[in-house]
Design a protein around this motif. Structure first.
Motif, PDB file in Angstrom:
ATOM      1  N   GLU A   1      -2.006  -3.493   9.571  1.00  0.00           N
ATOM      2  CA  GLU A   1      -1.164  -2.625   8.744  1.00  0.00           C
ATOM      3  C   GLU A   1       0.234  -2.541   9.335  1.00  0.00           C
ATOM      4  O   GLU A   1       0.400  -2.470  10.551  1.00  0.00           O
ATOM      5  CB  GLU A   1      -1.787  -1.233   8.648  1.00  0.00           C
ATOM      6  N   PHE A   2       1.227  -2.529   8.453  1.00  0.00           N
ATOM      7  CA  PHE A   2       2.629  -2.470   8.868  1.00  0.00           C
ATOM      8  C   PHE A   2       3.328  -1.381   8.065  1.00  0.00           C
ATOM      9  O   PHE A   2       3.219  -1.347   6.842  1.00  0.00           O
ATOM     10  CB  PHE A   2       3.311  -3.825   8.626  1.00  0.00           C
ATOM     11  N   TYR A   3       4.033  -0.504   8.766  1.00  0.00           N
ATOM     12  CA  TYR A   3       4.705   0.620   8.120  1.00  0.00           C
ATOM     13  C   TYR A   3       6.193   0.625   8.453  1.00  0.00           C
ATOM     14  O   TYR A   3       6.574   0.375   9.596  1.00  0.00           O
ATOM     15  CB  TYR A   3       4.104   1.945   8.595  1.00  0.00           C
ATOM     16  N   SER A   4       6.983   0.951   7.463  1.00  0.00           N
ATOM     17  CA  SER A   4       8.399   1.207   7.652  1.00  0.00           C
ATOM     18  C   SER A   4       8.584   2.703   7.412  1.00  0.00           C
ATOM     19  O   SER A   4       8.217   3.219   6.352  1.00  0.00           O
ATOM     20  CB  SER A   4       9.229   0.391   6.658  1.00  0.00           C
ATOM     21  N   ILE A   5       9.136   3.392   8.398  1.00  0.00           N
ATOM     22  CA  ILE A   5       9.240   4.846   8.387  1.00  0.00           C
ATOM     23  C   ILE A   5      10.720   5.244   8.276  1.00  0.00           C
ATOM     24  O   ILE A   5      11.599   4.493   8.679  1.00  0.00           O
ATOM     25  CB  ILE A   5       8.615   5.439   9.678  1.00  0.00           C
ATOM     26  N   ASP A   6      10.975   6.443   7.764  1.00  0.00           N
ATOM     27  CA  ASP A   6      12.352   6.848   7.482  1.00  0.00           C
ATOM     28  C   ASP A   6      13.235   7.089   8.707  1.00  0.00           C
ATOM     29  O   ASP A   6      14.447   6.920   8.637  1.00  0.00           O
ATOM     30  CB  ASP A   6      12.394   8.068   6.551  1.00  0.00           C
TER      31      ASP A   6
ATOM     32  N   ALA B   1       0.823  -1.214   0.000  1.00  0.00           N
ATOM     33  CA  ALA B   1       0.000   0.000   0.000  1.00  0.00           C
ATOM     34  C   ALA B   1       0.859   1.267   0.000  1.00  0.00           C
ATOM     35  O   ALA B   1       0.359   2.359   0.255  1.00  0.00           O
ATOM     36  CB  ALA B   1      -0.923  -0.010   1.208  1.00  0.00           C
ATOM     37  N   THR B   2       2.129   1.126  -0.307  1.00  0.00           N
ATOM     38  CA  THR B   2       3.058   2.255  -0.251  1.00  0.00           C
ATOM     39  C   THR B   2       2.596   3.418  -1.110  1.00  0.00           C
ATOM     40  O   THR B   2       2.687   4.580  -0.693  1.00  0.00           O
ATOM     41  CB  THR B   2       4.478   1.806  -0.667  1.00  0.00           C
ATOM     42  N   SER B   3       2.067   3.130  -2.292  1.00  0.00           N
ATOM     43  CA  SER B   3       1.644   4.205  -3.202  1.00  0.00           C
ATOM     44  C   SER B   3       0.530   5.063  -2.595  1.00  0.00           C
ATOM     45  O   SER B   3       0.403   6.243  -2.933  1.00  0.00           O
ATOM     46  CB  SER B   3       1.204   3.638  -4.547  1.00  0.00           C
ATOM     47  N   GLN B   4      -0.258   4.502  -1.678  1.00  0.00           N
ATOM     48  CA  GLN B   4      -1.321   5.267  -1.021  1.00  0.00           C
ATOM     49  C   GLN B   4      -0.762   6.349  -0.099  1.00  0.00           C
ATOM     50  O   GLN B   4      -1.487   7.261   0.309  1.00  0.00           O
ATOM     51  CB  GLN B   4      -2.230   4.341  -0.209  1.00  0.00           C
ATOM     52  N   TYR B   5       0.517   6.234   0.242  1.00  0.00           N
ATOM     53  CA  TYR B   5       1.165   7.177   1.149  1.00  0.00           C
ATOM     54  C   TYR B   5       2.233   8.006   0.445  1.00  0.00           C
ATOM     55  O   TYR B   5       3.120   8.569   1.089  1.00  0.00           O
ATOM     56  CB  TYR B   5       1.764   6.415   2.346  1.00  0.00           C
ATOM     57  N   ALA B   6       2.140   8.113  -0.878  1.00  0.00           N
ATOM     58  CA  ALA B   6       3.137   8.831  -1.675  1.00  0.00           C
ATOM     59  C   ALA B   6       3.324  10.277  -1.217  1.00  0.00           C
ATOM     60  O   ALA B   6       4.427  10.815  -1.285  1.00  0.00           O
ATOM     61  CB  ALA B   6       2.759   8.786  -3.154  1.00  0.00           C
ATOM     62  N   GLU B   7       2.270  10.901  -0.736  1.00  0.00           N
ATOM     63  CA  GLU B   7       2.367  12.296  -0.291  1.00  0.00           C
ATOM     64  C   GLU B   7       3.095  12.440   1.039  1.00  0.00           C
ATOM     65  O   GLU B   7       3.464  13.533   1.444  1.00  0.00           O
ATOM     66  CB  GLU B   7       0.975  12.921  -0.201  1.00  0.00           C
ATOM     67  N   PHE B   8       3.319  11.326   1.733  1.00  0.00           N
ATOM     68  CA  PHE B   8       4.025  11.346   3.012  1.00  0.00           C
ATOM     69  C   PHE B   8       5.443  10.799   2.803  1.00  0.00           C
ATOM     70  O   PHE B   8       5.651   9.586   2.774  1.00  0.00           O
ATOM     71  CB  PHE B   8       3.285  10.509   4.057  1.00  0.00           C
ATOM     72  N   ASP B   9       6.406  11.698   2.666  1.00  0.00           N
ATOM     73  CA  ASP B   9       7.793  11.307   2.385  1.00  0.00           C
ATOM     74  C   ASP B   9       8.386  10.378   3.434  1.00  0.00           C
ATOM     75  O   ASP B   9       9.280   9.608   3.137  1.00  0.00           O
ATOM     76  CB  ASP B   9       8.685  12.553   2.266  1.00  0.00           C
ATOM     77  N   HIS B  10       7.878  10.460   4.659  1.00  0.00           N
ATOM     78  CA  HIS B  10       8.464   9.666   5.740  1.00  0.00           C
ATOM     79  C   HIS B  10       8.046   8.189   5.699  1.00  0.00           C
ATOM     80  O   HIS B  10       8.691   7.356   6.313  1.00  0.00           O
ATOM     81  CB  HIS B  10       8.123  10.278   7.106  1.00  0.00           C
ATOM     82  N   VAL B  11       6.993   7.846   4.957  1.00  0.00           N
ATOM     83  CA  VAL B  11       6.561   6.446   4.864  1.00  0.00           C
ATOM     84  C   VAL B  11       7.340   5.782   3.731  1.00  0.00           C
ATOM     85  O   VAL B  11       7.118   6.044   2.561  1.00  0.00           O
ATOM     86  CB  VAL B  11       5.036   6.330   4.627  1.00  0.00           C
ATOM     87  N   LYS B  12       8.282   4.910   4.109  1.00  0.00           N
ATOM     88  CA  LYS B  12       9.090   4.204   3.100  1.00  0.00           C
ATOM     89  C   LYS B  12       8.320   3.032   2.500  1.00  0.00           C
ATOM     90  O   LYS B  12       8.382   2.788   1.310  1.00  0.00           O
ATOM     91  CB  LYS B  12      10.402   3.707   3.725  1.00  0.00           C
TER      92      LYS B  12
END
Length: 155
Positions: free
Chosen positions: A73-78, A48-59
């Motif tokens: 949901e699982f997120y990798s952040i910068d 689902a990374t493309s759904q967070y394209a506007e958030f630069d910190h979501v890798k």
């Protein structure tokens, strides 16, 4: 005799401190490990990374969908500061939805923090480990199943 007692107490204190320093650490998993573990438990995963394209910190963002209809949901952040910010934002959102009857718990220790809330028929859970975030908001019916998955993931 008094000196021997002090030495024993000092040694015990050192042992306790050394034991506790390891207790405040959790090992973050990678997105690949999240996918592998959840798929082995019957989930279908989606990038689902493309759904967070506007958030630069979501890798990376991955959603694991269970056949029963709930998701994890699982997120990798910068970096850790952005991960802590994302954790706090979601925690505040959960708290704002809290009803009159609820149960919540919160832990912050070493490289991780957790927050859980059961309220108004929902179970919500957040866990931040280093630069990763696990986000869960499901019907309370799935609480025990979700807790098993959380344990399997080490979060």
């Amino acid at each position: 005799m008094k000196m021997k007692k002090i030495s024993i107490i000092g040694a015990l204190c050192i042992i306790i401190v050394l034991a506790l320093t390891g207790c405040g650490k959790k090992k973050a998993i990678t997105t690949s490990e999240f996918i592998s573990k959840t798929e082995s438990l019957g989930f279908t995963t989606t990038d689902a990374t493309s759904q967070y394209a506007e958030f630069d910190h979501v890798k990376e963002a991955t959603i694991a969908q269970h056949p029963d209809g709930y998701q994890i949901e699982f997120y990798s952040i910068d970096n850790e500061a952005n991960t802590e910010g994302m954790f706090t934002t979601n925690k505040n959102t959960f708290e704002a939805s809290k009803g009159n009857v609820s149960a919540e718990s919160s832990v912050s220790l070493g490289n991780y923090a957790t927050y859980s809330l059961t309220s108004d028929g929902s179970y919500m859970y957040l866990c931040r480990v280093d630069t990763t975030l696990l986000y869960i908001h499901v019907e309370e019916t799935y609480k025990d199943s979700v807790k098993d998955v959380i344990k399997e993931l080490g979060y």
